[in-house]
Enzyme design. Structure first.
Site, PDB file in Angstrom:
ATOM      1  N   GLU A  58       0.853  -1.186   0.000  1.00  0.00           N
ATOM      2  CA  GLU A  58       0.000   0.000   0.000  1.00  0.00           C
ATOM      3  C   GLU A  58       0.886   1.232   0.000  1.00  0.00           C
ATOM      4  O   GLU A  58       1.858   1.311   0.770  1.00  0.00           O
ATOM      5  CB  GLU A  58      -0.904  -0.003   1.234  1.00  0.00           C
ATOM      6  CG  GLU A  58      -1.743   1.249   1.394  1.00  0.00           C
ATOM      7  CD  GLU A  58      -2.684   1.182   2.601  1.00  0.00           C
ATOM      8  OE1 GLU A  58      -3.091   0.058   2.959  1.00  0.00           O
ATOM      9  OE2 GLU A  58      -2.999   2.239   3.177  1.00  0.00           O
TER      10      GLU A  58
ATOM     11  N   GLU B 147      -2.601  11.336   3.232  1.00  0.00           N
ATOM     12  CA  GLU B 147      -3.668  11.156   4.208  1.00  0.00           C
ATOM     13  C   GLU B 147      -3.650  12.355   5.145  1.00  0.00           C
ATOM     14  O   GLU B 147      -2.580  12.888   5.468  1.00  0.00           O
ATOM     15  CB  GLU B 147      -3.469   9.890   5.032  1.00  0.00           C
ATOM     16  CG  GLU B 147      -3.626   8.592   4.272  1.00  0.00           C
ATOM     17  CD  GLU B 147      -3.491   7.402   5.209  1.00  0.00           C
ATOM     18  OE1 GLU B 147      -4.528   6.801   5.549  1.00  0.00           O
ATOM     19  OE2 GLU B 147      -2.351   7.082   5.587  1.00  0.00           O
TER      20      GLU B 147
END
Length: 423
Positions: free
Chosen positions: A169, A174
Site C-alpha cells: 500500500e 492522508e
C-alpha cells in the site's frame, strides 16, 4: 508520525475487479529527500482524469469504480460508501467533489456497528488502470473538521491473491482533521503495516491549513525508492533498505484510490465542532511514465536472419500481439527502443515472453509494460538478445527468414537465427 491504521480493502467486493487490470509499467530514478523538489526521469503521461463534465454528473465509469458498503474497512470507520451523486459528482468546473454527509436515522443504511451515521464515497481504478513505477499526482482541496479522513492512495493489484499487506500500500496523502496543517505519506507491507508503516508527515509553514486551498500531492516511485512531495517539495524518501529483513513489495502494478472516510481509530469520531457536509475537491489525478528517451541505450530496427526485421504483427498495439520477422519497411511496428531498464519497446509497449515462461519455444509478444522478468532483455557483444529471466536468446523459429516467422526464446546456440543488429 502519528500511529494509525492502514485502510484495508474489502476483498470480497473487489476480488473480481482485481483479476482484471490494464498494466502499464515504467522505471525511473530518484534523488534523495534533501532535494528541494522530487526529481525523476518522468516521461509521458500514461493516465489522467481532469474531471471535465456537466455539473452533477457521475465520475467517468470507464476510469473509476465506486465502491459501496459500510464495513468499517478494518478501521472502525463510520461512513457508508455509496455510488450516489450525493456523495461523488462533478461540479461542472473541472472538479470531482466527494461529499461526506450525515445519513440521518431513517437512511436504512446498515454499517458494521448498526445504522450508518454518515455517507461518503470511495473510488478506485482497479478495473481500468494499474501501473508499476512512475509519478502519481493529484491536486486536491481537503475538508476540515475532527473525524474527517481524506486520502489519495494506491494498493497492489495482487491483493485478491496475496492479501493485505503483502500486496503493498502506498499512501500518497492522508490527513486527519485534528491536524489541519499536516498530511502523511506512508507505505505498508509485510512486517511494516498499520501503525508500523514507513513514512513521514509534512506540515505547511506559517500555521496554514490544507483545507484553505488546493495542493498537489505526489509520489515518484522507482524500483529502488519512493519519494513523496507536496507542491513540488520532496519531504520523504523510502528505499528497500528501510524494510530491513522484510520483503519490499513495491515491484508490481498498483491501482489508485480516492476516498473521504469519517471517523475511525486514527482520526477519531466527529464531534460537535465538526460541520456537515464536508467536501474533498479533486482538480485532477495524473500518472506519468519513466522517460524512455533519457534512458535509451539503442534504438531503431532490430534485424535478424536474412536481413529481416523484428515486426509487430499488423502494427497492432493490443496485448498479446505476435512479434515476427518481416521484410524491413521502416514502419513504426519495426522501430524498437532498448532502454537502460532492460526493456525493448515498440508502439508504446514491451517485448514480452508469453506467460513469463522460461521454456524453449516460449513465444514472444507485445504486451503492456509491467516490470516483470518476462520483459527484461540484455544485448550482448556477440549480438545476442537474451531474456535475462530465462537466460535464453531471442530466436527466429525454425531458423526461417520468411515473412511471418514467429519469434520465441530458445537456449542460446550461436546460430544465425539468434543474431540481431540494432539501429
Amino acid at each position: 508520525m502519528a500511529a494509525h491504521r492502514a485502510r484495508s480493502l474489502k476483498l470480497g467486493s473487489l476480488a473480481l475487479l482485481l483479476s482484471v487490470g490494464l498494466i502499464s509499467a515504467i522505471v525511473m530514478s530518484l534523488t534523495g529527500p534533501s532535494a528541494s523538489r522530487a526529481h525523476a526521469a518522468v516521461g509521458a503521461q500514461t493516465w489522467s482524469d481532469e474531471f471535465d463534465g456537466a455539473a452533477g454528473s457521475k465520475p467517468d465509469a470507464s476510469k473509476w469504480t465506486l465502491e459501496t458498503g459500510g464495513s468499517g474497512n478494518g478501521n472502525n470507520e463510520l461512513e457508508y460508501y455509496t455510488n450516489s451523486t450525493d456523495n461523488a459528482s462533478l461540479d461542472g468546473n473541472g472538479h470531482l467533489v466527494i461529499t461526506a454527509r450525515q445519513a440521518g436515522s431513517s437512511s436504512g443504511l446498515s454499517c458494521w456497528y448498526g445504522a450508518c451515521k454518515y455517507t461518503s464515497a470511495r473510488l478506485n481504478t482497479a478495473q481500468s488502470f494499474t501501473q508499476a513505477y512512475g509519478r502519481f499526482e493529484a491536486r486536491i482541496k481537503i475538508p476540515r473538521g475532527k473525524g474527517m479522513w481524506p486520502a489519495f492512495w494506491m494498493l497492489g493489484n495482487d491483493i485478491g491473491s496475496v492479501g493485505w499487506p503483502n500486496n503493498g500500500e502506498i499512501d500518497v496523502m492522508e490527513n486527519v482533521g485534528s491536524e489541519p496543517g499536516t498530511v502523511h505519506g506512508t507505505i505498508h507491507g509485510p512486517g511494516y503495516s498499520g501503525s508500523g508503516g514507513l513514512g513521514a508527515g509534512y506540515t505547511l509553514p506559517g500555521g496554514a491549513a490544507f483545507a484553505d486551498d488546493f495542493h498537489t500531492f505526489a509520489v515518484e516511485w522507482s524500483p529502488t525508492a519512493i519519494t513523496w512531495s507536496v507542491d513540488g517539495t520532496a519531504y520523504e524518501t523510502r528505499t528497500p533498505a528501510d524494510a530491513g529483513s522484510n520483503k519490499w513489495v513495491f515491484d508490481h502494478p498498483f491501482f489508485v484510490i480516492l476516498n473521504l472516510a469519517v471517523g475511525g481509530g486514527w482520526p477519531g469520531d466527529p464531534d460537535a465542532s465538526t460541520s456537515f457536509p464536508q467536501t474533498m475537491t479533486v482538480d485532477y489525478v495524473r500518472a506519468s511514465a519513466w522517460n524512455t528517451d533519457s534512458a535509451t541505450t539503442k534504438s531503431g530496427a532490430i534485424k535478424g536472419i536474412g536481413g529481416m526485421c523484428a515486426d509487430v504483427a499488423g502494427a497492432s498495439d493490443a496485448d498479446g500481439t505476435a512479434v515476427q520477422l518481416h521484410t524491413c519497411t521502416g514502419a513504426a511496428a519495426q522501430q524498437w527502443t532498448l532502454g537502460s531498464d532492460g526493456t525493448i519497446r515498440a508502439l508504446g509497449k514491451c517485448l514480452d515472453v508469453n506467460g513469463g515462461s522460461t521454456a524453449d519455444g516460449a513465444v514472444v509478444q507485445l504486451y503492456t509494460c509491467n516490470g516483470t522478468g518476462a520483459q527484461k532483455w540484455a544485448y550482448s557483444s556477440a549480438n545476442d538478445l537474451v531474456n535475462t529471466a530465462a537466460d535464453k536468446c531471442l530466436d527466429a523459429t525454425g531458423s526461417s527468414s520468411a515473412d511471418g516467422t514467429k519469434l520465441q526464446i530458445w537456449s542460446c546456440s550461436g546460430g544465425a537465427n539468434q543474431k540481431w543488429t540494432i539501429g
